[in-house]
Write a protein that holds these residues in place. Structure first.
Motif, PDB file in Angstrom:
ATOM      1  N   TRP A 157      42.827  -3.630  22.045  1.00 44.13           N
ATOM      2  CA  TRP A 157      44.193  -3.369  22.489  1.00 44.13           C
ATOM      3  C   TRP A 157      45.211  -4.272  21.806  1.00 44.13           C
ATOM      4  CZ3 TRP A 157      44.264  -2.636  28.549  1.00 44.13           C
ATOM      5  CH2 TRP A 157      43.318  -1.667  28.902  1.00 44.13           C
ATOM      6  N   ARG A 158      44.780  -5.378  21.284  1.00 46.45           N
ATOM      7  CA  ARG A 158      45.701  -6.399  20.766  1.00 46.45           C
ATOM      8  C   ARG A 158      46.534  -5.864  19.604  1.00 46.45           C
ATOM      9  NH1 ARG A 158      40.932 -11.017  20.883  1.00 46.45           N
ATOM     10  NH2 ARG A 158      40.627 -10.923  23.165  1.00 46.45           N
ATOM     11  N   GLY A 159      47.829  -6.146  19.678  1.00 45.61           N
ATOM     12  CA  GLY A 159      48.743  -5.667  18.657  1.00 45.61           C
ATOM     13  C   GLY A 159      49.232  -4.254  18.894  1.00 45.61           C
ATOM     14  N   LYS A 160      48.794  -3.643  19.990  1.00 48.71           N
ATOM     15  CA  LYS A 160      49.214  -2.285  20.327  1.00 48.71           C
ATOM     16  C   LYS A 160      49.992  -2.302  21.645  1.00 48.71           C
ATOM     17  CE  LYS A 160      45.100  -0.410  18.079  1.00 48.71           C
ATOM     18  NZ  LYS A 160      43.839   0.352  18.272  1.00 48.71           N
ATOM     19  N   SER A 161      50.760  -1.253  21.886  1.00 46.56           N
ATOM     20  CA  SER A 161      51.568  -1.183  23.095  1.00 46.56           C
ATOM     21  C   SER A 161      50.809  -0.492  24.228  1.00 46.56           C
ATOM     22  CB  SER A 161      52.869  -0.431  22.834  1.00 46.56           C
ATOM     23  OG  SER A 161      52.609   0.954  22.635  1.00 46.56           O
ATOM     24  N   ILE A 162      51.317  -0.686  25.448  1.00 46.07           N
ATOM     25  CA  ILE A 162      50.739  -0.002  26.604  1.00 46.07           C
ATOM     26  C   ILE A 162      50.790   1.504  26.393  1.00 46.07           C
ATOM     27  CG2 ILE A 162      51.039   0.451  29.074  1.00 46.07           C
ATOM     28  CD1 ILE A 162      52.126  -2.395  29.354  1.00 46.07           C
ATOM     29  N   LEU A 163      51.939   1.976  25.908  1.00 40.32           N
ATOM     30  CA  LEU A 163      52.114   3.410  25.671  1.00 40.32           C
ATOM     31  C   LEU A 163      51.158   3.906  24.594  1.00 40.32           C
ATOM     32  CD1 LEU A 163      53.776   5.910  26.420  1.00 40.32           C
ATOM     33  CD2 LEU A 163      55.410   5.258  24.638  1.00 40.32           C
ATOM     34  N   GLU A 164      51.016   3.127  23.536  1.00 43.34           N
ATOM     35  CA  GLU A 164      50.155   3.515  22.424  1.00 43.34           C
ATOM     36  C   GLU A 164      48.694   3.614  22.863  1.00 43.34           C
ATOM     37  OE1 GLU A 164      49.242   2.020  17.827  1.00 43.34           O
ATOM     38  OE2 GLU A 164      50.511   0.841  19.172  1.00 43.34           O
ATOM     39  N   GLN A 165      48.291   2.702  23.715  1.00 48.78           N
ATOM     40  CA  GLN A 165      46.914   2.720  24.201  1.00 48.78           C
ATOM     41  C   GLN A 165      46.691   3.768  25.293  1.00 48.78           C
ATOM     42  OE1 GLN A 165      45.063   1.210  21.747  1.00 48.78           O
ATOM     43  NE2 GLN A 165      43.768   0.714  23.505  1.00 48.78           N
ATOM     44  N   ASN A 166      47.803   4.285  25.833  1.00 45.28           N
ATOM     45  CA  ASN A 166      47.702   5.304  26.882  1.00 45.28           C
ATOM     46  C   ASN A 166      46.776   4.832  28.008  1.00 45.28           C
ATOM     47  OD1 ASN A 166      48.303   7.736  28.082  1.00 45.28           O
ATOM     48  ND2 ASN A 166      46.769   8.908  26.932  1.00 45.28           N
ATOM     49  N   VAL A 167      47.039   3.598  28.455  1.00 45.49           N
ATOM     50  CA  VAL A 167      46.115   2.901  29.342  1.00 45.49           C
ATOM     51  C   VAL A 167      45.823   3.664  30.630  1.00 45.49           C
ATOM     52  CG1 VAL A 167      45.830   0.829  30.755  1.00 45.49           C
ATOM     53  CG2 VAL A 167      46.708   0.634  28.426  1.00 45.49           C
ATOM     54  N   ARG A 168      46.863   4.139  31.282  1.00 42.49           N
ATOM     55  CA  ARG A 168      46.664   4.755  32.595  1.00 42.49           C
ATOM     56  C   ARG A 168      45.855   6.045  32.506  1.00 42.49           C
ATOM     57  NH1 ARG A 168      51.361   5.140  37.182  1.00 42.49           N
ATOM     58  NH2 ARG A 168      50.014   5.707  38.924  1.00 42.49           N
ATOM     59  N   SER A 169      46.164   6.863  31.538  1.00 43.11           N
ATOM     60  CA  SER A 169      45.465   8.144  31.420  1.00 43.11           C
ATOM     61  C   SER A 169      44.059   7.981  30.836  1.00 43.11           C
ATOM     62  CB  SER A 169      46.271   9.098  30.536  1.00 43.11           C
ATOM     63  OG  SER A 169      47.517   9.388  31.117  1.00 43.11           O
ATOM     64  N   LYS A 170      43.936   7.092  29.853  1.00 47.40           N
ATOM     65  CA  LYS A 170      42.666   6.961  29.151  1.00 47.40           C
ATOM     66  C   LYS A 170      41.647   6.130  29.930  1.00 47.40           C
ATOM     67  CE  LYS A 170      40.792   5.646  24.624  1.00 47.40           C
ATOM     68  NZ  LYS A 170      41.134   5.102  23.273  1.00 47.40           N
ATOM     69  N   TYR A 171      42.139   5.053  30.571  1.00 50.68           N
ATOM     70  CA  TYR A 171      41.217   4.128  31.235  1.00 50.68           C
ATOM     71  C   TYR A 171      41.291   4.187  32.762  1.00 50.68           C
ATOM     72  CZ  TYR A 171      40.987   2.211  26.526  1.00 50.68           C
ATOM     73  OH  TYR A 171      40.831   2.054  25.162  1.00 50.68           O
ATOM     74  N   HIS A 172      42.282   4.915  33.291  1.00 52.19           N
ATOM     75  CA  HIS A 172      42.446   5.080  34.743  1.00 52.19           C
ATOM     76  C   HIS A 172      42.654   3.753  35.458  1.00 52.19           C
ATOM     77  CE1 HIS A 172      41.266   9.211  34.064  1.00 52.19           C
ATOM     78  NE2 HIS A 172      40.155   8.793  33.473  1.00 52.19           N
TER      79      HIS A 172
END
Length: 214
Positions: A157-172
């Motif tokens: 995740w480092r160097g990437k944004s919350i939006l870019e990682q799509n944290v909520r949808s991808k990792y729940h």
């Protein structure tokens, strides 16, 4: 400000009463042991000495006028159960009780307690997860399935944004805050860029947090 009745001034009861008072609440404590009551006076100025298993005594307190009644007795389960039943019968609005065994917790809940604190077990589980689980720095259980965890930023995740990682949808999981140099930054913006020198406060169930921290 809430009106709170604390029955029992052992270590657990004293700590509860002290914290309630620090938070600006009005606390009346009940203790049957005069020596223990005297020792707690510097912490809890409003103490009544009496037998909380006595219906007449409990009735005289007007328990239905308290927002919360705490049964903080841990060394005598029979008394704790009797007091819980009395409080419920006399109209206590919310009863918080202490248990030291699983079976005690079940019986207290069945006989009037609204919430039961299993202090020793809850602390043991928290410490076991905090120090025994991989990549979890702290842990606060909310329900048997969900908790708030403090975790390091995964390397990918480092160097990437919350939006870019799509944290909520991808990792729940939901990111509640970031923490850097001991300072908490609540509700980070979706454009926030993850860095290696911060930790994350996340809301997750146990299964999903294992996938993120493995």
């Amino acid at each position: 400000m809430k009106s709170i009745l604390v029955i029992g001034l052992g270590r657990f009861g004293r700590h509860m009463a002290q914290k309630f008072i620090e938070e600006g609440n009005e606390v009346l404590a009940v203790e049957s042991n005069e020596v223990r009551a005297d020792e707690a006076l510097s912490i809890v100025p409003n103490i009544q000495i009496g037998d909380a298993t006595s219906e007449n005594f409990i009735r005289s307190l007007g328990v239905n006028h308290f927002d919360i009644c705490v049964v903080a007795i841990g060394d005598n389960f029979q008394s704790a159960l009797e007091i819980t039943v009395l409080l419920k019968d006399l109209g206590a609005g919310f009863i918080l009780a202490r248990a030291s065994r699983d079976v005690h917790k079940k019986l207290l809940l069945r006989n009037g307690a609204d919430h039961v604190v299993y202090a020793e077990r809850e602390m043991a589980e928290r410490l076991a997860i905090k120090y025994g689980a991989k990549n979890i720095f702290d842990y606060i259980e909310l329900t048997p399935e969900y908790a708030i965890y403090e975790i390091p930023v995964p390397a990918s995740w480092r160097g990437k944004s919350i939006l870019e990682q799509n944290v909520r949808s991808k990792y729940h999981i939901s990111i509640l805050a970031t923490k850097s140099n001991g300072i908490l930054y609540p509700l980070p913006h979706p454009e926030h860029i993850f860095s290696a020198d911060e930790t994350l406060m996340v809301l997750s169930n146990h299964e999903n947090i294992r996938l993120v921290t493995r």
